[in-house]
Motif scaffolding. Structure first.
Motif, short mmCIF file in Angstrom:
data_model
loop_
_atom_site.label_atom_id
_atom_site.label_comp_id
_atom_site.label_asym_id
_atom_site.label_seq_id
_atom_site.Cartn_x
_atom_site.Cartn_y
_atom_site.Cartn_z
N CYS A 134 -8.43 7.24 -0.91
CA CYS A 134 -7.15 7.07 -1.59
C CYS A 134 -7.35 6.64 -3.04
O CYS A 134 -6.64 7.11 -3.94
CB CYS A 134 -6.30 6.04 -0.84
SG CYS A 134 -5.66 6.64 0.75
N ARG A 135 -8.31 5.77 -3.28
CA ARG A 135 -8.57 5.35 -4.67
C ARG A 135 -9.05 6.53 -5.51
O ARG A 135 -8.67 6.66 -6.68
CB ARG A 135 -9.61 4.22 -4.69
CG ARG A 135 -9.10 2.91 -4.12
CD ARG A 135 -9.98 1.74 -4.53
NE ARG A 135 -11.33 1.83 -4.01
CZ ARG A 135 -11.71 1.37 -2.81
NH1 ARG A 135 -10.81 0.82 -2.01
NH2 ARG A 135 -12.95 1.46 -2.41
N ASN A 148 -5.31 -3.41 -2.39
CA ASN A 148 -6.60 -4.08 -2.29
C ASN A 148 -6.69 -5.24 -3.29
O ASN A 148 -7.24 -6.30 -2.97
CB ASN A 148 -7.73 -3.09 -2.54
CG ASN A 148 -7.93 -2.14 -1.39
OD1 ASN A 148 -7.49 -2.41 -0.27
ND2 ASN A 148 -8.58 -1.03 -1.64
N GLU A 166 -5.30 0.99 -4.12
CA GLU A 166 -6.01 0.16 -5.09
C GLU A 166 -5.23 -1.11 -5.42
O GLU A 166 -5.80 -2.21 -5.49
CB GLU A 166 -6.27 0.96 -6.37
CG GLU A 166 -7.26 0.29 -7.30
CD GLU A 166 -8.09 1.30 -8.07
OE1 GLU A 166 -9.06 0.85 -8.70
OE2 GLU A 166 -7.78 2.50 -8.04
N ARG A 176 0.83 -1.21 0.00
CA ARG A 176 0.00 0.00 0.00
C ARG A 176 0.86 1.25 0.00
O ARG A 176 0.60 2.21 -0.73
CB ARG A 176 -0.91 -0.04 1.24
CG ARG A 176 -1.90 1.10 1.36
CD ARG A 176 -2.59 1.02 2.72
NE ARG A 176 -3.59 2.05 2.88
CZ ARG A 176 -4.89 1.87 2.76
NH1 ARG A 176 -5.35 0.68 2.44
NH2 ARG A 176 -5.74 2.86 2.94
N GLU A 188 -6.06 8.58 -6.32
CA GLU A 188 -5.26 7.89 -7.32
C GLU A 188 -5.85 8.05 -8.72
O GLU A 188 -5.13 8.11 -9.71
CB GLU A 188 -5.15 6.41 -6.98
CG GLU A 188 -4.31 6.12 -5.75
CD GLU A 188 -4.41 4.67 -5.32
OE1 GLU A 188 -4.82 3.83 -6.15
OE2 GLU A 188 -4.10 4.37 -4.15
N ARG A 189 -7.18 8.11 -8.79
CA ARG A 189 -7.84 8.19 -10.09
C ARG A 189 -7.91 9.62 -10.61
O ARG A 189 -8.45 9.85 -11.70
CB ARG A 189 -9.24 7.61 -9.98
CG ARG A 189 -9.23 6.10 -9.75
CD ARG A 189 -10.59 5.58 -9.36
NE ARG A 189 -10.56 4.15 -9.09
CZ ARG A 189 -11.56 3.47 -8.54
NH1 ARG A 189 -12.68 4.10 -8.19
NH2 ARG A 189 -11.45 2.17 -8.32
#
Length: 333
Positions: free
Chosen positions: A279-280, A191, A188, A182, A283-284
């Motif tokens: 966080c995702r 996960n 992501e 992570r 990131e996107r």
């Protein structure tokens, strides 16, 4: 040190296999860092793994099997991360060649992490003097006796001291490994790795090692349906009471089930899932922190900043620079 983008060469992980090493921790390291992951759709591997040993043939714990043809300890000189698994005979010191390999790896700036009682070797090498560390709770008293200069915290799953990380029992090695993935590559990817392992994506390092689990008169039902339901509604005003009502149990019963099945509380799980979603989103490419906070159920941008920093060690802006769509060199903060 860790690479912040798959555009770089794979991060090189080297695992020391010593006489009597526990095979489980070696398996954890190879499973987490050594397997190809085509499901991620990346142009290359995140990590490469090399075993090394003081002798070409190494007898594992209790002589279950012998590992042969292992490279020598010079392999540590190429490591970005050195992994030191545990072994049960912790009264017997590691060989000078193994301790020297650990010291010189750390001295040139590579990351060093121990799994289970591998922390004894790190302490013998002098890497833990004056630092926080953990080890398996069964060996805590012996550790304190042998290494009084280490600030031992035996009730946690793992501890991150920056360049040196220590995990507690064998299962906590998985927790630490996923935490490292992570930190290196974002929530992501971590996960996705955890889903392949069929293992909890994130358990806080400060969580207690040992959870009392008395046998109930009637076994509790799985939490999986409730967790799936809650994950689809993280942006909504979920509460523990509301989750308990959804599961048709009291909040106290829900709390007991979370402790028994996940080793955490409903609120801690919910917060962790919300931070992972935030966080995702970062990131996107979502740059508006108020939007991220609202969609992840964290309320305000201030709360988002506090939670992301607590969970990842990075501010949202630093996290975006490291893991966002145009991420470049790793950011330290």
């Amino acid at each position: 040190m860790p690479q912040g983008s798959s555009q770089h060469r794979p991060h090189r992980v080297v695992v020391i296999v010593d006489e009597g090493t526990n095979p489980f921790e070696v398996g954890v390291a190879t499973e987490l860092f050594g397997l190809p992951r085509p499901e991620l759709g990346l142009p290359g591997p995140l990590y490469t793994v090399t075993l090394c040993a003081p002798t070409p043939d190494v007898r594992m714990n209790h002589g279950f099997f012998t590992v042969t043809g292992v490279p020598g300890l010079d392999a540590v000189d190429d490591a970005d991360t050195l992994v030191v698994p545990g072994r049960p005979d912790n009264v017997v010191p590691r060989g000078d060649d193994v301790l020297d390999a650990i010291r010189r790896t750390h001295a040139r700036g590579a990351r060093v992490m121990s799994l289970c009682t591998g922390s004894f070797a790190l302490a013998e090498a002098g890497l833990l003097d004056g630092r926080r560390a953990t080890t398996h709770w069964m060996w805590a008293d012996l550790f304190r006796t042998l290494h009084p200069g280490v600030r031992l915290e035996p009730d946690v799953l793992f501890i991150d001291e920056g360049d040196v990380l220590t995990a507690a029992g064998s299962a906590a090695a998985l927790d630490l490994g996923l935490y490292v993935v992570r930190r290196d590559h974002g929530a992501e990817i971590a996960n996705a790795v955890s889903r392949r392992l069929v293992f909890a994506a994130h358990r806080d390092g400060g969580q207690r090692q040992f959870v009392e689990r008395p046998l109930p008169d009637v076994p509790d039902e799985s939490l999986a349906p409730l967790l799936t339901w809650a994950r689809k509604r993280l942006g909504e005003p979920l509460t523990v009471a509301g989750m308990a009502a959804r599961a048709a149990v009291s909040p106290a019963t829900l709390h007991r089930r979370f402790r028994a099945q996940l080793g955490t509380t409903p609120l801690a799980w919910l917060t962790g899932e919300r931070v992972a979603l935030a966080c995702r989103l970062i990131e996107r490419g979502e740059e508006r922190l108020d939007v991220v906070a609202a969609r992840a159920g964290l309320g305000t941008a201030a709360n988002l900043r506090a939670r992301v920093r607590r969970e990842t060690g990075l501010s949202p802006s630093a996290y975006r620079r490291r893991f966002g769509p145009a991420s470049g060199e790793p950011v330290t903060t």
